[in-house]
Design a protein around this motif. Structure first.
Motif, PDB file in Angstrom:
ATOM      1  N   PRO A 125     -15.487   6.599   5.276  1.00  0.00           N
ATOM      2  CA  PRO A 125     -14.302   5.752   5.093  1.00  0.00           C
ATOM      3  C   PRO A 125     -13.215   6.532   4.334  1.00  0.00           C
ATOM      4  CG  PRO A 125     -16.305   4.634   4.347  1.00  0.00           C
ATOM      5  CD  PRO A 125     -16.669   6.055   4.614  1.00  0.00           C
ATOM      6  N   ILE A 126     -11.962   6.292   4.688  1.00  0.00           N
ATOM      7  CA  ILE A 126     -10.842   6.989   4.041  1.00  0.00           C
ATOM      8  C   ILE A 126     -10.673   6.448   2.622  1.00  0.00           C
ATOM      9  CG2 ILE A 126      -8.335   7.364   4.156  1.00  0.00           C
ATOM     10  CD1 ILE A 126      -8.721   6.815   7.276  1.00  0.00           C
ATOM     11  N   LYS A 127     -10.550   7.345   1.641  1.00  0.00           N
ATOM     12  CA  LYS A 127     -10.299   6.910   0.258  1.00  0.00           C
ATOM     13  C   LYS A 127      -8.803   6.647   0.100  1.00  0.00           C
ATOM     14  CE  LYS A 127     -14.212   8.919  -2.214  1.00  0.00           C
ATOM     15  NZ  LYS A 127     -14.664   9.934  -3.180  1.00  0.00           N
ATOM     16  N   SER A 128      -8.454   5.408  -0.270  1.00  0.00           N
ATOM     17  CA  SER A 128      -7.036   5.041  -0.376  1.00  0.00           C
ATOM     18  C   SER A 128      -6.669   4.721  -1.814  1.00  0.00           C
ATOM     19  CB  SER A 128      -6.747   3.821   0.498  1.00  0.00           C
ATOM     20  OG  SER A 128      -7.050   4.106   1.842  1.00  0.00           O
ATOM     21  N   GLU A 129      -5.434   5.070  -2.176  1.00  0.00           N
ATOM     22  CA  GLU A 129      -4.930   4.786  -3.535  1.00  0.00           C
ATOM     23  C   GLU A 129      -3.487   4.341  -3.464  1.00  0.00           C
ATOM     24  OE1 GLU A 129      -6.135   7.609  -7.033  1.00  0.00           O
ATOM     25  OE2 GLU A 129      -5.878   8.810  -5.211  1.00  0.00           O
ATOM     26  N   MET A 170      -2.897  11.781   3.945  1.00  0.00           N
ATOM     27  CA  MET A 170      -1.620  11.175   4.305  1.00  0.00           C
ATOM     28  C   MET A 170      -0.988  10.610   3.043  1.00  0.00           C
ATOM     29  SD  MET A 170      -0.730   8.155   7.027  1.00  0.00           S
ATOM     30  CE  MET A 170      -0.901   9.187   8.455  1.00  0.00           C
ATOM     31  N   VAL A 171       0.318  10.873   2.894  1.00  0.00           N
ATOM     32  CA  VAL A 171       1.070  10.313   1.773  1.00  0.00           C
ATOM     33  C   VAL A 171       2.172   9.455   2.386  1.00  0.00           C
ATOM     34  CG1 VAL A 171       2.491  10.832  -0.242  1.00  0.00           C
ATOM     35  CG2 VAL A 171       0.589  12.353   0.355  1.00  0.00           C
ATOM     36  N   CYS A 191      -5.757   8.810   1.588  1.00  0.00           N
ATOM     37  CA  CYS A 191      -4.454   8.237   1.897  1.00  0.00           C
ATOM     38  C   CYS A 191      -3.835   7.714   0.603  1.00  0.00           C
ATOM     39  CB  CYS A 191      -4.589   7.096   2.904  1.00  0.00           C
ATOM     40  SG  CYS A 191      -2.986   6.471   3.428  1.00  0.00           S
ATOM     41  N   VAL A 192      -2.606   8.150   0.311  1.00  0.00           N
ATOM     42  CA  VAL A 192      -1.920   7.717  -0.914  1.00  0.00           C
ATOM     43  C   VAL A 192      -0.686   6.904  -0.526  1.00  0.00           C
ATOM     44  CG1 VAL A 192      -0.847   8.434  -3.080  1.00  0.00           C
ATOM     45  CG2 VAL A 192      -2.712   9.796  -2.112  1.00  0.00           C
ATOM     46  N   PHE A 193      -0.635   5.658  -0.999  1.00  0.00           N
ATOM     47  CA  PHE A 193       0.521   4.791  -0.761  1.00  0.00           C
ATOM     48  C   PHE A 193       1.428   4.872  -1.996  1.00  0.00           C
ATOM     49  CE2 PHE A 193      -3.143   2.817   1.393  1.00  0.00           C
ATOM     50  CZ  PHE A 193      -2.694   2.869   2.703  1.00  0.00           C
ATOM     51  N   ILE A 194       2.641   5.362  -1.820  1.00  0.00           N
ATOM     52  CA  ILE A 194       3.576   5.441  -2.952  1.00  0.00           C
ATOM     53  C   ILE A 194       4.554   4.279  -2.834  1.00  0.00           C
ATOM     54  CG2 ILE A 194       5.372   6.820  -4.067  1.00  0.00           C
ATOM     55  CD1 ILE A 194       3.844   9.299  -3.008  1.00  0.00           C
ATOM     56  N   VAL A 207      -4.111  -4.912  -1.595  1.00  0.00           N
ATOM     57  CA  VAL A 207      -4.964  -5.222  -0.443  1.00  0.00           C
ATOM     58  C   VAL A 207      -5.197  -3.981   0.410  1.00  0.00           C
ATOM     59  CG1 VAL A 207      -5.050  -6.487   1.756  1.00  0.00           C
ATOM     60  CG2 VAL A 207      -4.427  -7.696  -0.327  1.00  0.00           C
ATOM     61  N   VAL A 208      -4.114  -3.259   0.756  1.00  0.00           N
ATOM     62  CA  VAL A 208      -4.258  -2.126   1.673  1.00  0.00           C
ATOM     63  C   VAL A 208      -4.993  -0.953   1.009  1.00  0.00           C
ATOM     64  CG1 VAL A 208      -2.067  -0.907   1.259  1.00  0.00           C
ATOM     65  CG2 VAL A 208      -3.089  -0.862   3.530  1.00  0.00           C
ATOM     66  N   ALA A 209      -4.827  -0.808  -0.322  1.00  0.00           N
ATOM     67  CA  ALA A 209      -5.510   0.289  -1.014  1.00  0.00           C
ATOM     68  C   ALA A 209      -7.010   0.024  -1.146  1.00  0.00           C
ATOM     69  CB  ALA A 209      -4.891   0.506  -2.391  1.00  0.00           C
TER      70      ALA A 209
END
Length: 677
Positions: free
Chosen positions: A439-443, A547-548, A576-579, A593-595
């Motif tokens: 699974p992709i690690k998201s932050e 992915m950023v 995957c990093v959500f800024i 939720v998405v992270a």
């Protein structure tokens, strides 16, 4: 020469030569009908006010005298600022125009002008958006259309005016009994109210009717194909079970439980004489292609041909590589047709498909060209079917004798929506990821934590991995404080450009340019790809491990999930990093939720809930048909009513023989045509 046929080419309008016609076609505008229904997405209120009546941040028209010479200065990367002072009665304010240096030639000292812009009261400054002739009618709403680098606002406005003069009265698409029932405007009122509203209230009334009209036309197309399909008897495909077992044994991996269930559902459909019409929903990277391989091989063993149509050339090549590698093991020759296939190759493939020597073909829109004929087409598979028009799908189906149809989408669609929009299809779902996939690690990080993100990116690059950097807008917008692709590209080039190849990809580039850049990224000639959401559905780059996403709160949840699905395609850990710096409570909830959720179906339901609560940033619900004025989530109830109405019309008059339906019939036939643009 002006004509009285609404479906005539725009080339018949005065002032539209070949070049202008080609430019208009880049916006999907081919005929006068297209232009009439190319509605503005917003309006500028061109209201002239005295300076003392303007509040801070208001958009307004201010009239005055130019009292200093206009000066053009440069700042940042390829950016300009034009400034001059404007005297309004006894006050003098500063006016600035960003990235419009050509305006200098239009301005003279002592000239009286009207400027539309946004007023900053503390600085006594107007950020200009447009210069208007003082004789212009000011107290009106100015329509703003979606344009690109080929077509200017002014051109669209001029041509819309011409066509409106050409067709002062329009025939109706929505029957009168429905207009009365739902209190809808007629066709002429909709078109005039959308393009030339006197007030915002009129534009809202026109929009309400335009949304119903759009959904009604879509449902009429859909329901007529449902009617045909329900009367359609196909052919039972007696496939070779032992050959399928042999294919399964040749795979280097075992199918997941969900894949096995879906393959069984498809095989049962193929054995049934009723035509298969199935939608396969599989989360990003869930292994839909392998399922498609079993369906293709099954029909081939039964003596039929299969065709797979995909929206882009690079995706076609990717499917071709995967599918030909798998089917090559069982002796199946797979052909590929795209826009860049050479004429000689095309001729060979056309001959092979017509004779039956070629069993399986993969391609883009090139598959629906007249030259493509099949000996015995038994199965068509359409990947990301919302990217194709109803007419395009029907054309491909028409190349076989009642072929079975399997549509695939990587976007999880909430069941309530799927049943309304694709209610004519059986639905299969793959939820689990294939074995070996991590699974992709998201932050979620704020813009204040960029230094940490850069450190993480550097670690990935040092290990030889590639990175996607995604941003929501291409150019600066006065409305949104959003970092755009060009700025981010500069930032990434400054940070990493010394040792890594950084490239930029966005939707305004030409198709072949985009394909070329993407091909370079696939070949690892690019380390960091700065891009807009054009990569949302697409290429499998196993080496892209990170992915950023900048300004992630500007995207819908489903779209963020789609984007994230571009990574994690290999067997190594992906990140995957959500800024984002969301200001609202629901914006923060979305980021949380998405992270913390990688299940696309859970996210799709959450997206629906949050958007119904009115947080409508990034409203594009990918995976569903793209409507011009309606939105399937916010206008869901209208969609349901439009579906009922279309069913009712077709039940009462299946062939639309009533004289009142003649224009509706013409519009449906027109919409089923396909244009090469």
């Amino acid at each position: 020469m002006m004509t009285t046929n609404i479906f005539d080419t725009l080339g018949n309008l005065p002032g539209v030569g070949k070049k202008t016609l080609n430019n208009l076609q880049t916006l999907g505008l081919f005929t006068q009908f297209d232009l009439l229904y190319y509605f503005p997405y917003r309006y500028d209120d061109l209201q002239e006010l005295p300076l003392d009546a303007v509040v801070d941040g208001q958009k307004v028209v201010l009239k005055g005298l130019v009292v200093t010479d206009p000066v053009v200065g440069r700042f940042g990367y390829r950016k300009t600022r034009l400034t001059f002072k404007l005297k309004i009665d006894h006050d003098v304010i500063m006016v600035s125009f960003f990235n419009q240096p050509w305006l200098k030639k239009q301005l003279e000292l002592g000239q009286e002008i009207a400027v539309y812009g946004k007023y900053n009261e503390p600085k006594q400054m107007l950020t200009g958006m447009k210069v208007m002739a003082t004789k212009d009618q000011q107290n009106e709403l100015a329509p703003i259309y979606s344009v690109n680098q080929h077509v200017k606002q002014k051109k669209i406005t001029e041509l819309v005016n011409l066509v409106l003069q050409n067709f002062p009265v329009l025939e109706n698409v929505v029957p009168e009994f429905l207009r009365v029932k739902y209190h809808l405007l007629n066709e002429t009122q909709i078109v005039v109210g959308m393009h030339r509203p006197k007030t915002m209230q009129i534009s809202q009334l026109a929009l309400r009717s335009a949304i119903f009209r759009e959904f009604f036309l879509f449902q009429m197309q859909l329901q007529s194909t449902v009617q045909e399909a329900s009367d359609e008897t196909g052919v039972a495909k007696n496939y070779d079970e032992s050959a399928l077992t042999e294919l399964a044994n040749l795979l280097s991996f075992e199918l997941s439980q969900d894949q096995k269930v879906v393959v069984r559902e498809i095989l049962a459909d193929l054995k049934n004489p009723r035509v298969m019409n199935r939608l396969l929903q599989g989360d990003v990277g869930s292994g839909k292609t392998v399922v498609a391989v079993f369906a293709i091989f099954a029909v081939i063993t039964a003596g039929y041909q299969a065709a797979l149509m995909v929206p882009t050339e690079i995706l076609a090549q990717q499917h071709y590589q995967k599918i030909s590698a798998l089917l090559g093991r069982v002796g199946v020759f797979v052909a590929l047709i795209t826009g860049s296939t050479s004429s000689a190759e095309k001729k060979q493939i056309y001959a092979g498909l017509k004779s039956g020597a070629i069993n399986c073909v993969i391609g883009t829109h090139a598959l629906i060209q007249d030259q493509v004929e099949f000996a015995k087409l038994g199965l068509i598979i359409i990947d990301e079917q919302h990217r194709f028009g109803v007419g395009q799908r029907a054309t491909l189906r028409g190349k076989g004798d009642h072929p079975d149809v399997l549509a695939m989408t990587a976007t999880p669609i909430p069941r309530t929506l799927a049943l309304t929009v694709y209610g004519n299809m059986d639905i299969s779902i793959i939820k689990t990821l294939p074995q070996g996939r991590l699974p992709i690690k998201s932050e979620w990080k704020t813009s204040g934590q960029l230094a940490d993100v850069f450190l993480q990116m550097r670690e990935q690059l040092e290990q030889g991995f590639q990175i996607y950097v995604v941003t929501p807008l291409i150019q600066e917008s006065e409305q949104l404080d959003v970092e755009n692709a060009t700025d981010i590209f500069e930032k990434m080039s400054t940070q990493f450009g010394q040792h890594n190849h950084v490239a930029l990809l966005h939707g305004q580039m030409k198709a072949d340019e985009k394909e070329h850049i993407m091909a370079q990224f696939v070949a690892h000639q690019i380390d960091i790809l700065v891009t807009t959401s054009v990569i949302e559905v697409g290429v499998d780059v196993q080496n892209a491990n990170m992915m950023v996403i900048f300004d992630a709160d500007r995207f819908g949840l489903s779209q963020l999930h789609q984007l994230r699905g571009r990574i994690g395609r290999g067997e190594t850990q992906s990140y995957c990093v959500f800024i984002a710096d969301p200001k609202t409570k629901s914006g923060k909830k979305r980021m949380d939720v998405v992270a913390n959720t990688t299940d696309g179906f859970v996210l799709a339901e959450e997206d629906l809930k949050l958007r119904r609560e009115g947080d409508l940033f990034g409203t594009k619900q990918s995976g569903l048909p793209e409507f011009k004025v309606g939105d399937v989530v916010t206008n869901f109830n209208t969609l349901v009513e439009a579906k009922k109405s279309a069913k009712l019309v077709l039940e009462q008059d299946p062939t639309l023989s009533n004289p009142e339906y003649q224009f509706l019939k013409q519009v449906l036939e027109y919409k089923n045509q396909d244009f090469e643009g």
